[in-house]
Write a protein that holds these residues in place. Structure first.
Motif, PDB file in Angstrom:
ATOM      1  N   SER A   3       8.389  -1.596 -35.263  1.00  0.00           N
ATOM      2  CA  SER A   3       9.384  -1.792 -34.221  1.00  0.00           C
ATOM      3  C   SER A   3      10.095  -3.111 -34.456  1.00  0.00           C
ATOM      4  CB  SER A   3       8.746  -1.739 -32.834  1.00  0.00           C
ATOM      5  OG  SER A   3       7.984  -2.888 -32.596  1.00  0.00           O
ATOM      6  N   LYS A   4      11.356  -3.135 -34.028  1.00  0.00           N
ATOM      7  CA  LYS A   4      12.189  -4.322 -34.191  1.00  0.00           C
ATOM      8  C   LYS A   4      12.849  -4.561 -32.844  1.00  0.00           C
ATOM      9  CE  LYS A   4      15.379  -6.119 -37.575  1.00  0.00           C
ATOM     10  NZ  LYS A   4      16.107  -5.803 -38.793  1.00  0.00           N
ATOM     11  N   ASN A   5      12.641  -5.737 -32.272  1.00  0.00           N
ATOM     12  CA  ASN A   5      13.163  -6.048 -30.934  1.00  0.00           C
ATOM     13  C   ASN A   5      12.749  -4.981 -29.924  1.00  0.00           C
ATOM     14  OD1 ASN A   5      14.436  -8.250 -32.112  1.00  0.00           O
ATOM     15  ND2 ASN A   5      16.326  -7.106 -32.476  1.00  0.00           N
ATOM     16  N   GLY A   6      11.512  -4.480 -30.041  1.00  0.00           N
ATOM     17  CA  GLY A   6      11.000  -3.487 -29.103  1.00  0.00           C
ATOM     18  C   GLY A   6      11.492  -2.067 -29.325  1.00  0.00           C
ATOM     19  N   LYS A   7      12.336  -1.877 -30.335  1.00  0.00           N
ATOM     20  CA  LYS A   7      12.827  -0.518 -30.619  1.00  0.00           C
ATOM     21  C   LYS A   7      12.124   0.026 -31.858  1.00  0.00           C
ATOM     22  CE  LYS A   7      17.116   0.627 -30.354  1.00  0.00           C
ATOM     23  NZ  LYS A   7      18.563   0.669 -30.560  1.00  0.00           N
ATOM     24  N   PRO A   8      11.759   1.313 -31.847  1.00  0.00           N
ATOM     25  CA  PRO A   8      11.080   1.887 -33.020  1.00  0.00           C
ATOM     26  C   PRO A   8      12.011   1.911 -34.242  1.00  0.00           C
ATOM     27  CG  PRO A   8      11.102   3.420 -31.164  1.00  0.00           C
ATOM     28  CD  PRO A   8      11.947   2.272 -30.787  1.00  0.00           C
ATOM     29  N   ASN A  42      11.360   5.629 -27.093  1.00  0.00           N
ATOM     30  CA  ASN A  42      10.264   4.695 -27.393  1.00  0.00           C
ATOM     31  C   ASN A  42       9.507   5.099 -28.663  1.00  0.00           C
ATOM     32  OD1 ASN A  42       8.804   6.889 -26.549  1.00  0.00           O
ATOM     33  ND2 ASN A  42       7.532   5.766 -25.074  1.00  0.00           N
ATOM     34  N   ASP A  83       3.999  10.386 -32.744  1.00  0.00           N
ATOM     35  CA  ASP A  83       5.100   9.573 -33.255  1.00  0.00           C
ATOM     36  C   ASP A  83       5.802  10.333 -34.381  1.00  0.00           C
ATOM     37  OD1 ASP A  83       3.862   9.037 -35.767  1.00  0.00           O
ATOM     38  OD2 ASP A  83       2.891   7.236 -34.988  1.00  0.00           O
TER      39      ASP A  83
END
Length: 194
Positions: A3-8, A42, A83
């Motif tokens: 994840s990057k900045n809370g995004k997958p 998410n 996922d």
């Protein structure tokens, strides 16, 4: 997946591995990931979303009671979510895997508590939940208890009261009638009729 900045985000090594195992171009894997994230921001598919997907994918099949069992196949790390990597791996194993790989995944359907073996109780529960599918295609199919008992006896070669992955594969790949019938019914859930 990461994840990057809370995004997958999908990592290059995941793209590479999925591209290799699926035969899909890397761009195709990225596009599939973007579609997955558009549906599941998410990066995780909940059981409720999976249920909706199953009923869309199988409108004519009475697969309602099988959803929780099939969900377990995809949720390989048992965290309660699917996922993208889990989803893609199962999708391609079911489509193009060897019989042994496919049966390894099908085994997870039968192994209700994910302890690595199938008990008689788990077999009965699965057959009970599958019975709607079996009955629809063959109204003369044997009684639930008879199917469960026969399949369990075919699989439990060492008669220790539980079926290991190896016993399961060997019964399904051999000429064991009930074991094969159950495995084929589970595979039918994943493979759409032409």
């Amino acid at each position: 997946m990461g994840s990057k900045n809370g995004k997958p985000v999908i990592r290059d090594e995941d793209i590479e591995a999925l591209s290799k195992s699926s035969g899909m171009e890397k761009e195709g894997v990225k596009k599939a990931f973007d579609n997955f994230i558009a549906e599941h921001p998410n990066g995780k598919m909940k059981p409720k979303d999976f249920k909706a997907m199953m009923s869309q994918a199988l409108p004519k099949k009475d697969a309602g009671k099988m959803e929780k069992h099939v969900f377990r196949v995809y949720d390989s790390n048992n965290d309660g979510y699917i996922d993208f990597v889990e989803f893609m791996v199962i999708f391609y194993v079911m489509a193009d895997g060897t019989p042994e790989e496919v049966l390894g995944k099908i085994f997870r359907v039968f192994d209700v508590n994910s302890d690595g073996s199938i008990t008689n109780k788990e077999m009965k529960r699965l057959v009970k939940d599958m019975y709607g599918l079996l009955k629809t295609e063959d109204p003369d199919v044997a009684a639930k208890d008879m199917i469960a008992k026969s399949a369990f006896a075919e699989m439990d070669k060492d008669e220790d009261g539980k079926v290991s992955l190896e016993e399961f594969k060997s019964a399904c790949l051999g000429r064991e009638e009930f074991s094969k019938m159950l495995a084929v019914k589970v595979i039918d859930i994943f493979v759409e009729d032409e």
